[in-house]
Write a protein that holds these residues in place. Structure first.
Motif, PDB file in Angstrom:
ATOM      1  N   ILE A   1       0.895  -1.106  -0.127  1.00  0.00           N
ATOM      2  CA  ILE A   1       0.370  -0.001  -0.182  1.00  0.00           C
ATOM      3  C   ILE A   1       0.866   0.921  -0.267  1.00  0.00           C
ATOM      4  CG2 ILE A   1      -1.862   1.278   1.740  1.00  0.00           C
ATOM      5  CD1 ILE A   1      -3.169  -1.252   1.837  1.00  0.00           C
ATOM      6  N   ALA A   2       1.885   0.790   0.890  1.00  0.00           N
ATOM      7  CA  ALA A   2       2.929   2.592   0.777  1.00  0.00           C
ATOM      8  C   ALA A   2       3.365   3.117  -0.620  1.00  0.00           C
ATOM      9  CB  ALA A   2       3.714   1.871   2.096  1.00  0.00           C
ATOM     10  N   THR A   3       3.885   1.222  -1.262  1.00  0.00           N
ATOM     11  CA  THR A   3       4.955   2.182  -2.550  1.00  0.00           C
ATOM     12  C   THR A   3       3.431   2.609  -3.521  1.00  0.00           C
ATOM     13  OG1 THR A   3       6.010  -0.209  -2.006  1.00  0.00           O
ATOM     14  CG2 THR A   3       5.542   0.784  -4.563  1.00  0.00           C
ATOM     15  N   PHE A   4       2.384   1.866  -3.433  1.00  0.00           N
ATOM     16  CA  PHE A   4       2.202   3.132  -4.838  1.00  0.00           C
ATOM     17  C   PHE A   4       1.227   4.193  -3.869  1.00  0.00           C
ATOM     18  CE2 PHE A   4      -3.208   3.928  -5.191  1.00  0.00           C
ATOM     19  CZ  PHE A   4      -3.037   4.244  -6.980  1.00  0.00           C
ATOM     20  N   TRP A   5       1.447   4.233  -3.072  1.00  0.00           N
ATOM     21  CA  TRP A   5       0.708   5.827  -2.032  1.00  0.00           C
ATOM     22  C   TRP A   5       1.640   6.795  -2.385  1.00  0.00           C
ATOM     23  CZ3 TRP A   5       2.214   7.249   3.500  1.00  0.00           C
ATOM     24  CH2 TRP A   5       1.123   8.536   3.581  1.00  0.00           C
ATOM     25  N   GLY A   6       2.734   6.399  -2.334  1.00  0.00           N
ATOM     26  CA  GLY A   6       4.389   7.300  -3.224  1.00  0.00           C
ATOM     27  C   GLY A   6       3.993   7.949  -4.123  1.00  0.00           C
ATOM     28  N   ALA A   7       2.618   7.449  -4.946  1.00  0.00           N
ATOM     29  CA  ALA A   7       2.778   7.882  -6.419  1.00  0.00           C
ATOM     30  C   ALA A   7       3.393   8.081  -7.687  1.00  0.00           C
ATOM     31  CB  ALA A   7       1.790  10.054  -5.880  1.00  0.00           C
ATOM     32  N   PRO A   8       3.792   6.410  -7.388  1.00  0.00           N
ATOM     33  CA  PRO A   8       4.934   6.349  -8.554  1.00  0.00           C
ATOM     34  C   PRO A   8       4.967   6.872 -10.061  1.00  0.00           C
ATOM     35  CG  PRO A   8       3.326   4.313  -7.546  1.00  0.00           C
ATOM     36  CD  PRO A   8       3.342   5.651  -6.774  1.00  0.00           C
TER      37      PRO A   8
END
Length: 409
Positions: free
Chosen positions: A175-182
């Motif tokens: 979730i955090a990886t996507f949350w970082g607006a990649p």
């Protein structure tokens, strides 16, 4: 509408900028402090004065649904409805008065009494992780320490049983990886993975809520359930707060620990100073947060036309607020590119400012202080591993850290 054109292109998404953005930040502060980066589709602020004002400017909305949508134009929204619901309920993405309501009750999970009770959990978790690698004489700081430490610590604080902590950690990472607006082609894959984890995480937190309603303990979930019930809040909102606490705690600590170790090892005189004067650890943590913050950029959306330093940002446009750039502004900090653990005038913006000042900043500082105290006491000879080079993250401009960071001791 025609945007203000820039003669020079400052590529914030180049490989060089993702690995080390600070030279580019310096150019932007001098040449284009309010810069429209066409490729990224956002405005970038780089001066301390502008950044400090922007994080407190309520005309810049924290509701970032437009940002997520811009990254996923070709994806069926039903395919990611679970992650969008979970993220959409996070306090960090809310504006007043909703944010005000949510933050007041959320503070119930971070009482002074609770924080002091968790100090031993942080000590215990840090030592347990270092016990596993001490005899080896080497470790990957990311995989062996900085990634498991916050997720395990927060899992313990929330009362997650030991046998379920590994999957709890993985949900948070997804979730955090996507949350970082990649950026880039992987974003769809990351969104779909995050959606699956959002389903499992939400189901698990809801199960915990039902258990705590029947049998409250002294863990964070119990404190928050009590606060929600006493204030008449809908407990359906609680999973979004829990993932915010977990993701924010994971991102801050997982990336700041290797960033901080890198700064110390790259500046051995500062490492020696800290080892000889361990009482400076609090100042060192603040300097790490200023010098190389794990979240160098936060995003906002202009709710109306906003003029900053002579440039007008149109309504609906995305604004990237450069916390990391502001932290190196020579107009604010003496010798900003020098890593100095004795720096005392250190009003960095690593935890943001204003109504969105990091909810868990006190917990993060406690965790980082204990981690570095313990690490340098137990492994005073820590050094780079000459045979294995650190690998920096290159996935997003929103997070800055390392995928791996091998060291010897």
């Amino acid at each position: 509408m025609t945007l203000a054109s820039e003669k020079r292109v400052y590529n914030l998404l180049s490989r060089e900028a993702l690995l080390n953005p600070y030279p580019l930040y310096e150019k932007l502060r001098t040449e284009a402090p309010v810069y429209y980066f066409e490729e990224g589709g956002f405005w970038f602020l780089s001066r301390y004065q502008d950044v400090e004002a922007a994080v407190c400017d309520l005309r810049l909305s924290s509701d970032k649904r437009a940002l997520y949508a811009s990254k996923l134009l070709n994806l069926d929204k039903d395919a990611i409805k679970n992650i969008m619901k979970l993220l959409g309920g996070m306090m960090v993405d809310k504006d007043p008065p909703e944010h005000t309501r949510m933050r007041k009750v959320s503070l119930s999970g971070f009482t002074t009494r609770a924080l002091e009770g968790w100090r031993e959990i942080i000590h215990e978790t840090t030592n347990s992780l270092l016990d596993k690698v001490q005899a080896r004489g080497c470790m990957d700081v990311v995989q062996d320490l900085s990634l498991p430490l916050p997720s395990l610590m927060i899992a313990k604080i929330m009362g997650v049983p030991e046998h379920q902590r590994a999957e709890f950690q993985q949900w948070a990472i997804d979730i955090a990886t996507f949350w970082g607006a990649p950026n880039g082609e992987e974003v769809v894959e990351l969104a779909l993975r995050a959606d699956k984890s959002a389903v499992l995480f939400t189901e698990y937190i809801n199960h915990m809520i039902e258990e705590r309603k029947r049998n409250k303990t002294d863990d964070m979930i119990s404190l928050l359930v009590t606060a929600y019930e006493e204030n008449g809040f809908n407990l359906d909102e609680l999973p979004s707060l829990c993932i915010l606490i977990l993701c924010a705690g994971l991102v801050t600590t997982a990336d700041l620990i290797p960033n901080g170790i890198n700064a110390l090892l790259t500046n051995p005189e500062q490492l020696d100073k800290l080892k000889s004067s361990p009482q400076l650890v609090g100042y060192a943590v603040e300097e790490m947060m200023r010098f190389d913050p794990p979240v160098p950029i936060i995003f906002r959306i202009a709710k109306e036309d906003v003029t900053i330093s002579g440039k007008t940002i149109p309504q609906g446009h995305i604004v990237a607020i450069g916390l990391g750039a502001a932290n190196r502004d020579p107009q604010k900090f003496d010798s900003p590119d020098v890593f100095d653990i004795t720096r005392t005038n250190n009003e960095h913006l690593g935890f943001s400012k204003g109504i969105h000042f990091c909810l868990g900043a006190v917990l993060a500082r406690m965790e980082l202080t204990i981690c570095f105290e313990t690490l340098l006491r137990r492994m005073p000879n820590i050094s780079f591993d000459a045979n294995n080079q650190p690998i920096s993250k290159r996935q997003t401009i929103a997070f800055k850290g390392f995928k791996s960071f091998p060291v010897k001791f």
